[in-house]
Write a protein that holds these residues in place. Structure first.
Motif, PDB file in Angstrom:
ATOM      1  N   ASN A   1      -1.745  11.494  11.561  1.00 39.65           N
ATOM      2  CA  ASN A   1      -2.154  10.116  11.289  1.00 39.65           C
ATOM      3  C   ASN A   1      -2.660   9.434  12.555  1.00 39.65           C
TER       4      ASN A   1
ATOM      5  N   LEU B   1      -6.487   8.007  13.253  1.00 36.75           N
ATOM      6  CA  LEU B   1      -6.754   6.629  13.669  1.00 36.75           C
ATOM      7  C   LEU B   1      -7.490   6.602  15.006  1.00 36.75           C
TER       8      LEU B   1
ATOM      9  N   VAL C   1      -8.954   2.553   2.156  1.00 35.64           N
ATOM     10  CA  VAL C   1      -8.331   3.794   2.609  1.00 35.64           C
ATOM     11  C   VAL C   1      -8.052   4.653   1.374  1.00 35.64           C
TER      12      VAL C   1
ATOM     13  N   PHE D   1      -6.199   7.712  -0.299  1.00 35.22           N
ATOM     14  CA  PHE D   1      -5.060   8.618  -0.197  1.00 35.22           C
ATOM     15  C   PHE D   1      -5.251   9.692  -1.267  1.00 35.22           C
TER      16      PHE D   1
ATOM     17  N   PRO E   1      -5.829  -0.581   8.486  1.00 37.66           N
ATOM     18  CA  PRO E   1      -5.338   0.767   8.779  1.00 37.66           C
ATOM     19  C   PRO E   1      -4.463   0.834  10.038  1.00 37.66           C
ATOM     20  N   GLN E   2      -3.287   0.250   9.934  1.00 44.39           N
ATOM     21  CA  GLN E   2      -2.321   0.318  11.029  1.00 44.39           C
ATOM     22  C   GLN E   2      -1.440   1.543  10.808  1.00 44.39           C
ATOM     23  N   TYR E   3      -1.032   2.164  11.886  1.00 44.56           N
ATOM     24  CA  TYR E   3      -0.269   3.409  11.814  1.00 44.56           C
ATOM     25  C   TYR E   3       0.931   3.293  10.878  1.00 44.56           C
TER      26      TYR E   3
ATOM     27  N   ILE F   1      -0.009   2.931   7.197  1.00 36.43           N
ATOM     28  CA  ILE F   1      -0.537   4.181   6.640  1.00 36.43           C
ATOM     29  C   ILE F   1       0.609   5.138   6.330  1.00 36.43           C
TER      30      ILE F   1
ATOM     31  N   GLN G   1       2.639   3.892   3.288  1.00 36.82           N
ATOM     32  CA  GLN G   1       1.924   4.077   2.021  1.00 36.82           C
ATOM     33  C   GLN G   1       1.886   5.552   1.635  1.00 36.82           C
ATOM     34  N   GLU G   2       1.651   6.410   2.613  1.00 33.75           N
ATOM     35  CA  GLU G   2       1.594   7.847   2.346  1.00 33.75           C
ATOM     36  C   GLU G   2       2.949   8.381   1.878  1.00 33.75           C
TER      37      GLU G   2
ATOM     38  N   TRP H   1      -5.321  11.460   3.959  1.00 36.48           N
ATOM     39  CA  TRP H   1      -6.014  10.211   3.650  1.00 36.48           C
ATOM     40  C   TRP H   1      -7.286  10.166   4.480  1.00 36.48           C
TER      41      TRP H   1
END
Length: 128
Positions: free
Chosen positions: A8, A12, A28, A30, A77-79, A82, A85-86, A103
């Motif tokens: 990830n 990024l 984004v 997924f 899209p912040q680490y 992400i 959510q994943e 993603w």
């Protein structure tokens, strides 16, 4: 920007290197994969009825021979966001015999008209 040294973080960092503004919300995608079409369809139906805000697309990925449910979420899209959510989607997919498979972000997002008209040929009258 500094990112963790994992998949990830590397994604990024590559996005930032490509000039993508990571402070703005992006679509984004997924990817959730399933061996069985019925499991994938059941997951898509349940996800559509959930509170998740986003678009979905289900299709057979011929390259890997699996059903792929693409869940598009508009988010910054912040680490940490992400990863969270994943993880949530992976837990969800596991209930239907599936798993997340990464993603991605389309580099050309809404408002980017660089490729809006592939058939267009520039003339002296163009203003772009």
């Amino acid at each position: 920007m500094q990112f963790p040294d994992d998949d990830n973080g590397k994604m990024l960092a590559a996005m930032a290197d490509a000039g993508i503004d990571l402070t703005k919300a992006l679509d984004v995608d997924f990817f959730l994969v399933f061996d069985d079409q019925r499991d994938a369809e059941s997951a898509a139906q349940e996800l559509a009825q959930s509170e998740l805000e986003g678009e979905m697309e289900l299709h057979l990925n011929d390259e890997v021979g699996k059903w792929e449910l693409i869940v598009c979420v508009n988010m910054v899209p912040q680490y940490d966001a992400i990863v969270e959510q994943e993880m949530e989607l992976n837990t969800f997919a596991a209930e239907f015999g599936g798993a997340t498979d990464g993603w991605g972000v389309m580099q050309h997002q809404e408002g980017d008209d660089e490729f809006a008209d592939d058939d267009h040929e520039c003339s002296d009258d163009c203003k772009h």
